[in-house]
Design an enzyme around this catalytic site. Structure first.
Site, short mmCIF file in Angstrom:
data_model
loop_
_atom_site.label_atom_id
_atom_site.label_comp_id
_atom_site.label_asym_id
_atom_site.label_seq_id
_atom_site.Cartn_x
_atom_site.Cartn_y
_atom_site.Cartn_z
N ARG A 137 0.83 -1.21 0.00
CA ARG A 137 0.00 0.00 0.00
C ARG A 137 0.86 1.26 0.00
O ARG A 137 0.51 2.26 -0.63
CB ARG A 137 -0.95 0.01 1.20
CG ARG A 137 -2.05 -1.03 1.12
CD ARG A 137 -3.00 -0.92 2.28
NE ARG A 137 -3.72 0.34 2.25
CZ ARG A 137 -4.29 0.91 3.33
NH1 ARG A 137 -4.18 0.34 4.52
NH2 ARG A 137 -4.94 2.05 3.22
N CYS A 195 -0.50 6.09 9.37
CA CYS A 195 -0.81 4.79 8.77
C CYS A 195 -1.99 4.98 7.84
O CYS A 195 -2.07 5.99 7.15
CB CYS A 195 -1.11 3.76 9.87
SG CYS A 195 -2.45 4.24 10.99
#
Length: 284
Positions: free
Chosen positions: A181, A240
């Site tokens: 990601r 995050c």
């Protein structure tokens, strides 16, 4: 007990049998299923533990621009913790069955409302089982206490701070998401893929050893210093996907002696939701 960030199963068991047992909070949760955590708790938990929901207690209301798991209102969260029996001198122990992912969020939030006496069970529920300790399906009786909001013991940075940081760097941003990601691959949660320009990747699971426990303080310190060039904690921002696993990296850095790391609560889910934000899709 001194305010250490971690506690092991043997120490927790001994303290639960003492005259002043800690409040134990079960943070079993799943990002994609708001009901899964409670079901896991009801299937078996550490005796005396109370369940805390990520979606209902450890997160606030979404606006569409503040991320998927925004911080709760501080006063509301403080009241919720008081309703769990936590007073100003209460030792709290948080655990989960996800490597400390959700327990670290609670650990951070309690410090955010000024409560220092909180530790994460190292290895979580698996370590409790491995030590031969029993679990129960019984829910403890209500035990309310008075807990007042106090000055935060941790730091946050806002979206505007990090936009300014692109032009005048003050912090190094560490991204706790998986490497794919971070590279801009396999993004199924947010509208745009990639990472913040200049950020570096530290997947939170790299903080754990093969047994699911945190690596030693010395090893964590070596690894973070190699990644950050030896920057002090107060020169680092943790982010995050939605501000949850970023707390795991902050906990790991606290264990490593890197204090003062700030959290970007909105994280990638906030950053990527704003159409004018710059995005990098290859490792910087």
């Amino acid at each position: 007990m001194p305010h250490q960030p971690l506690i092991d199963s043997a120490d927790l068991r001994a303290r639960l049998q003492s005259d002043t047992p800690p409040i134990v909070l079960d943070c079993s949760n799943e990002l994609s299923d708001a009901d899964a955590g409670l079901a896991q708790y009801e299937a078996g938990h550490i005796p005396g533990a109370r369940h805390v929901s990520l979606q209902h207690t450890l997160s606030g209301k979404r606006t569409g621009l503040n991320g998927r798991n925004p911080l709760p209102d501080a006063s509301v969260f403080c009241s919720a913790m008081g309703a769990m029996g936590i007073a100003h001198d209460t030792q709290v122990v948080a655990y989960d069955d996800a490597g400390g992912l959700y327990a670290a969020r609670l650990w951070w939030l309690l410090q955010w409302i000024g409560h220092a006496a909180v530790a994460v069970l190292d290895g979580g529920l698996a370590s409790w089982h491995a030590a031969g300790q029993a679990v129960t399906q019984e829910t403890p009786p209500p035990s309310a206490a008075t807990l007042h909001l106090r000055a935060p013991l941790v730091q946050t940075v806002a979206y505007e701070d990090l936009r300014s940081n692109l032009d005048q760097p003050r912090w190094l941003v560490l991204d706790a998401r998986g490497a794919d990601r971070f590279r801009g691959e396999n993004e199924t949660l947010e509208a745009r893929a990639g990472h913040m320009p200049g950020a570096r990747n530290r997947p939170f699971r790299e903080n754990l050893d093969a047994n699911g426990r945190f690596k030693s303080a010395a090893q964590l310190r070596r690894e973070f210093h190699a990644l950050t060039g030896g920057r002090p904690g107060d020169a680092i921002v943790s982010q995050c996907g939605s501000g949850v696993s970023a707390c795991h990296n902050i906990l790991a850095m606290e264990i490593a002696g890197l204090h003062g790391v700030a959290l970007y609560p909105g994280s990638w889910s906030e950053w990527s939701a704003r159409a004018d934000t710059p995005i990098a899709v290859l490792d910087d």
